[in-house]
Scaffold this active site. Structure first.
Site, PDB file in Angstrom:
ATOM      1  N   LYS A  15       0.834  -1.207   0.000  1.00 32.25           N
ATOM      2  CA  LYS A  15       0.000   0.000   0.000  1.00 32.25           C
ATOM      3  C   LYS A  15       0.867   1.255   0.000  1.00 32.25           C
ATOM      4  O   LYS A  15       0.611   2.194  -0.731  1.00 32.25           O
ATOM      5  CB  LYS A  15      -0.852   0.049   1.276  1.00 32.25           C
ATOM      6  CG  LYS A  15      -2.034  -0.860   1.319  1.00 32.25           C
ATOM      7  CD  LYS A  15      -2.812  -0.489   2.592  1.00 32.25           C
ATOM      8  CE  LYS A  15      -4.026  -1.327   2.804  1.00 32.25           C
ATOM      9  NZ  LYS A  15      -4.818  -0.852   3.951  1.00 32.25           N
ATOM     10  N   ASP A  77      -8.646   1.629   4.693  1.00 37.09           N
ATOM     11  CA  ASP A  77      -9.072   0.244   4.864  1.00 37.09           C
ATOM     12  C   ASP A  77      -9.518  -0.221   3.486  1.00 37.09           C
ATOM     13  O   ASP A  77     -10.262   0.485   2.791  1.00 37.09           O
ATOM     14  CB  ASP A  77     -10.215   0.113   5.875  1.00 37.09           C
ATOM     15  CG  ASP A  77     -10.389  -1.336   6.295  1.00 37.09           C
ATOM     16  OD1 ASP A  77      -9.377  -2.007   6.557  1.00 37.09           O
ATOM     17  OD2 ASP A  77     -11.538  -1.818   6.341  1.00 37.09           O
ATOM     18  N   GLY A 161      -1.100  -9.139  -1.851  1.00 40.40           N
ATOM     19  CA  GLY A 161      -2.406  -9.629  -1.423  1.00 40.40           C
ATOM     20  C   GLY A 161      -3.153 -10.429  -2.491  1.00 40.40           C
ATOM     21  O   GLY A 161      -2.632 -11.403  -3.051  1.00 40.40           O
ATOM     22  N   TYR A 162      -4.361  -9.998  -2.802  1.00 42.33           N
ATOM     23  CA  TYR A 162      -5.210 -10.726  -3.746  1.00 42.33           C
ATOM     24  C   TYR A 162      -4.918 -10.376  -5.213  1.00 42.33           C
ATOM     25  O   TYR A 162      -5.606 -10.859  -6.109  1.00 42.33           O
ATOM     26  CB  TYR A 162      -6.688 -10.436  -3.446  1.00 42.33           C
ATOM     27  CG  TYR A 162      -7.142 -10.878  -2.073  1.00 42.33           C
ATOM     28  CD1 TYR A 162      -7.465 -12.216  -1.818  1.00 42.33           C
ATOM     29  CD2 TYR A 162      -7.250  -9.977  -1.018  1.00 42.33           C
ATOM     30  CE1 TYR A 162      -7.877 -12.630  -0.564  1.00 42.33           C
ATOM     31  CE2 TYR A 162      -7.655 -10.386   0.248  1.00 42.33           C
ATOM     32  CZ  TYR A 162      -7.967 -11.706   0.464  1.00 42.33           C
ATOM     33  OH  TYR A 162      -8.373 -12.115   1.707  1.00 42.33           O
ATOM     34  N   HIS A 188      -8.565   0.829  -7.275  1.00 42.65           N
ATOM     35  CA  HIS A 188      -9.410   1.383  -6.217  1.00 42.65           C
ATOM     36  C   HIS A 188      -8.628   2.392  -5.377  1.00 42.65           C
ATOM     37  O   HIS A 188      -9.100   3.473  -5.053  1.00 42.65           O
ATOM     38  CB  HIS A 188      -9.920   0.235  -5.344  1.00 42.65           C
ATOM     39  CG  HIS A 188      -8.844  -0.699  -4.831  1.00 42.65           C
ATOM     40  ND1 HIS A 188      -7.866  -1.211  -5.652  1.00 42.65           N
ATOM     41  CD2 HIS A 188      -8.563  -1.172  -3.592  1.00 42.65           C
ATOM     42  CE1 HIS A 188      -7.047  -1.960  -4.938  1.00 42.65           C
ATOM     43  NE2 HIS A 188      -7.458  -1.958  -3.685  1.00 42.65           N
TER      44      HIS A 188
HETATM   45  P1  ITT Z   1      -3.002  -1.671   7.179  1.00 38.58           P
HETATM   46  O1  ITT Z   1      -4.286  -1.921   7.933  1.00 38.58           O
HETATM   47  O2  ITT Z   1      -1.818  -1.546   8.066  1.00 38.58           O
HETATM   48  O3  ITT Z   1      -3.121  -0.516   6.201  1.00 38.58           O
HETATM   49  P2  ITT Z   1      -3.574  -4.233   5.920  1.00 38.58           P
HETATM   50  O4  ITT Z   1      -2.834  -5.053   4.913  1.00 38.58           O
HETATM   51  O5  ITT Z   1      -4.015  -4.898   7.188  1.00 38.58           O
HETATM   52  O6  ITT Z   1      -2.660  -2.947   6.257  1.00 38.58           O
HETATM   53  P3  ITT Z   1      -6.335  -3.708   5.327  1.00 38.58           P
HETATM   54  O7  ITT Z   1      -6.749  -3.851   6.747  1.00 38.58           O
HETATM   55  O8  ITT Z   1      -6.889  -2.548   4.541  1.00 38.58           O
HETATM   56  O9  ITT Z   1      -4.760  -3.540   5.193  1.00 38.58           O
HETATM   57  O10 ITT Z   1      -6.628  -5.078   4.606  1.00 38.58           O
HETATM   58  C1  ITT Z   1      -6.613  -5.136   3.258  1.00 38.58           C
HETATM   59  C2  ITT Z   1      -6.671  -6.595   2.816  1.00 38.58           C
HETATM   60  O11 ITT Z   1      -7.138  -6.622   1.471  1.00 38.58           O
HETATM   61  C3  ITT Z   1      -5.292  -7.212   2.832  1.00 38.58           C
HETATM   62  O12 ITT Z   1      -5.395  -8.607   3.025  1.00 38.58           O
HETATM   63  C4  ITT Z   1      -4.794  -6.938   1.428  1.00 38.58           C
HETATM   64  O13 ITT Z   1      -3.877  -7.906   1.006  1.00 38.58           O
HETATM   65  C5  ITT Z   1      -6.089  -6.920   0.598  1.00 38.58           C
HETATM   66  N1  ITT Z   1      -6.005  -5.851  -0.399  1.00 38.58           N
HETATM   67  C6  ITT Z   1      -6.355  -4.547  -0.277  1.00 38.58           C
HETATM   68  N2  ITT Z   1      -6.023  -3.833  -1.341  1.00 38.58           N
HETATM   69  C7  ITT Z   1      -5.428  -4.696  -2.171  1.00 38.58           C
HETATM   70  C8  ITT Z   1      -4.826  -4.557  -3.435  1.00 38.58           C
HETATM   71  O14 ITT Z   1      -4.697  -3.395  -4.027  1.00 38.58           O
HETATM   72  N3  ITT Z   1      -4.343  -5.641  -4.002  1.00 38.58           N
HETATM   73  C9  ITT Z   1      -4.417  -6.843  -3.398  1.00 38.58           C
HETATM   74  N4  ITT Z   1      -4.937  -7.070  -2.198  1.00 38.58           N
HETATM   75  C10 ITT Z   1      -5.444  -5.989  -1.586  1.00 38.58           C
END
Ligand code: ITT
Length: 207
Positions: A15, A77, A161-162, A188
């Site tokens: 991120k 989030d 992530g995904y 997004h």
């Molecule tokens: P922070 O809360 O510290 O920002 P986090 O990874 O826990 O980090 P989130 O709570 O927002 O962030 O969870 C987001 C989840 O969705 C996390 O498992 C990511 O891998 C996935 N995700 C979000 N945006 C994504 C993206 O652009 N590409 C792939 N996966 C994404």
């Protein structure tokens, strides 16, 4: 032009990478690594927006003793919503398992168990909710999204992530197969960030 200091409160390096370059055009960006360690805020909200707001307010409070005067805190989030699975994994996207690979396997297993094999039934979206705060005040709260289809298997090693599961039809490939620039043109996160950057340009920078 004077640019505000913005701390992006995230522990996710993917991120940070996607946000820092863009945000750097309008602000001096800091990350959590620039500060002494603070505990991770609890994410217990029912929506991405609620969690983004709670995260930003919590980091602003935790970092307050170390922040420069007038510094702002941005938090996000984000998550994946699969329409056929009533929005699963949704706000729990980061919590359905401990690591990315297991999370991806769980998503594929759910789709398989439901018999969702054709492209139409595997439609999904990524959502990003961001909140910009200063002290205890929320200055801006925005959302961005991008639609795609869950691929039958992970493809590509880019992003995080995904991303390897998120097939984006206009590109004909998954986000995992995209360059950072390709993802940043449509994601997004980029959509939400554009609105935050407009807000900063209009309200928080001085010529
Ligand atoms: P922070 O809360 O510290 O920002 P986090 O990874 O826990 O980090 P989130 O709570 O927002 O962030 O969870 C987001 C989840 O969705 C996390 O498992 C990511 O891998 C996935 N995700 C979000 N945006 C994504 C993206 O652009 N590409 C792939 N996966 C994404």
């Amino acid at each position: 032009m004077s640019r505000p200091v913005i701390v992006f409160g995230t522990r996710n390096p993917g991120k940070l990478r996607e946000v820092a370059a863009g945000l750097g055009e309008v602000a001096r960006v800091q990350g959590l690594d620039d500060f002494p360690p603070v505990p991770e805020p609890v994410e217990s909200g029912a929506s991405f927006a609620e969690n983004a707001r709670a995260k930003a307010l919590a980091y602003a409070k935790l970092l307050a003793p170390h922040l420069e005067k007038d510094a702002l805190v941005l938090a996000e989030d984000a998550g994946l919503e699969i329409y056929a699975l009533d929005g699963y994994p949704g706000v729990r996207s980061s919590r359905i398992a401990d690591d990315d690979e297991v999370r991806r396997r769980l998503v594929l297993a759910k789709l398989h168990a439901g018999g969702y094999s054709d492209e139409d039934s595997r439609r999904a979206r990524f959502v990003s909710a961001m909140a910009l705060v200063t002290g205890g005040e929320v200055l801006a709260q925005v959302e961005g999204e991008v639609e795609g289809v869950i691929a039958p298997q992970p493809r590509g090693t880019g992003g995080f992530g995904y991303d390897p599961l998120f097939f984006y039809p206009p590109y004909g490939k998954t986000f995992g197969e995209c360059s950072l620039a390709e993802k940043r043109a449509v994601s997004h996160r980029a959509m939400a960030l554009t609105v935050i950057m407009d807000f900063i340009r209009k309200n928080l920078t001085e010529e």
